[in-house]
Design an enzyme around this catalytic site. Sequence first.
Site, PDB file in Angstrom:
ATOM      1  N   SER A  95      46.049  26.897  16.224  1.00 44.25           N
ATOM      2  CA  SER A  95      44.764  26.699  16.866  1.00 44.25           C
ATOM      3  C   SER A  95      44.647  25.258  17.365  1.00 44.25           C
ATOM      4  O   SER A  95      45.555  24.760  18.016  1.00 44.25           O
ATOM      5  CB  SER A  95      43.628  27.084  15.918  1.00 44.25           C
ATOM      6  OG  SER A  95      42.414  27.230  16.618  1.00 44.25           O
ATOM      7  N   ASP A 213      42.141  37.822  21.484  1.00 43.96           N
ATOM      8  CA  ASP A 213      41.482  36.645  20.917  1.00 43.96           C
ATOM      9  C   ASP A 213      39.999  36.610  21.277  1.00 43.96           C
ATOM     10  O   ASP A 213      39.631  36.630  22.449  1.00 43.96           O
ATOM     11  CB  ASP A 213      42.173  35.375  21.423  1.00 43.96           C
ATOM     12  CG  ASP A 213      41.950  34.190  20.515  1.00 43.96           C
ATOM     13  OD1 ASP A 213      40.810  33.997  20.049  1.00 43.96           O
ATOM     14  OD2 ASP A 213      42.927  33.456  20.242  1.00 43.96           O
ATOM     15  N   HIS A 269      42.358  36.082  17.021  1.00 43.02           N
ATOM     16  CA  HIS A 269      42.833  34.712  16.850  1.00 43.02           C
ATOM     17  C   HIS A 269      43.566  34.511  15.524  1.00 43.02           C
ATOM     18  O   HIS A 269      43.006  34.755  14.445  1.00 43.02           O
ATOM     19  CB  HIS A 269      41.641  33.761  16.928  1.00 43.02           C
ATOM     20  CG  HIS A 269      42.010  32.320  17.053  1.00 43.02           C
ATOM     21  ND1 HIS A 269      42.815  31.841  18.062  1.00 43.02           N
ATOM     22  CD2 HIS A 269      41.682  31.240  16.290  1.00 43.02           C
ATOM     23  CE1 HIS A 269      42.958  30.533  17.924  1.00 43.02           C
ATOM     24  NE2 HIS A 269      42.282  30.148  16.857  1.00 43.02           N
TER      25      HIS A 269
END
Length: 286
Positions: A95, A213, A269
């Site tokens: 991330s 995501d 995600h």
Amino acid sequence: MLEMLCSCSVQVSLMLTRVSTGDSCCNPLSMGAIKKMIEQEIAGIYVLSLMIGKNVVEDTENGFFLDVNHQVSMVCSQLAQDPNLQGGYNAMGFSQGAQFLRAVAQRCPSPPMKKLISVGGQHQGVYGLPRCPGESSHVCDMIREALNRGAYSDLVQKHLVQAQYWHDPLNDDLYKKHSLFLADINQERSVNETYKKNLQQLETFVMVKFLQDSVVDPVDTEWFGFLKTGQAKVTETLQESDLYKQDRLGLAAMDKAGKLVFLATEGDHLQFSKEWFDANLLPYLR
């Protein structure tokens, strides 16, 4: 924040960044679990999880509030002092940690980063915060309010990590002028030839995109794409962007040399199985 697992040995080196905002270097359900999994799969690997701060609480808070440029500087200093990394290391960022690690590659060539693996990283920034990860909804609400009110004000830029990779395509001039971190490492104001040279020293740059995501907006940023300037609906790929066409970072040259790897996986995600991780990412660390 810049929590990394750095692993280095004669054969392999690796650096991992925090899974998400609100995570920490030592969370046994995230970074701790990944560190353990890699150590079990690759015999003799050295894995270092960098803590930004004096303890886990500070480490977590710094993921929200400590200037990213300062975090990168702190990490560069720690890497330079670690005798296990002097032969070079690989890096894996999760991330927001992924674009932070890329800044390390561009700014700190010694010790050398060999491979960079970006897992859901936001390399062209984000324009939206649809589902803020982390444990505190209060903090997420505060971040949304601050970004909506003035992402490019000096106060917000200096004290809110997420603002430093906020990329507003409707206010391109403001972004280029006031973005303290992302506009700099993406060569938006001028071309720093050192950044370009250092990034091209990577042997491989792997980017993982999560097709479902719901956290990263737009998801194309995970492959270095983004929204076309001046509107907020149509996206363009890395290869369609001025960044690539003008080769301000050397990514076009790296692409032609086969150094860029684009991987995609189903799921939200950072949602992947151990089997997928072992099959798709571990080979780059062996």
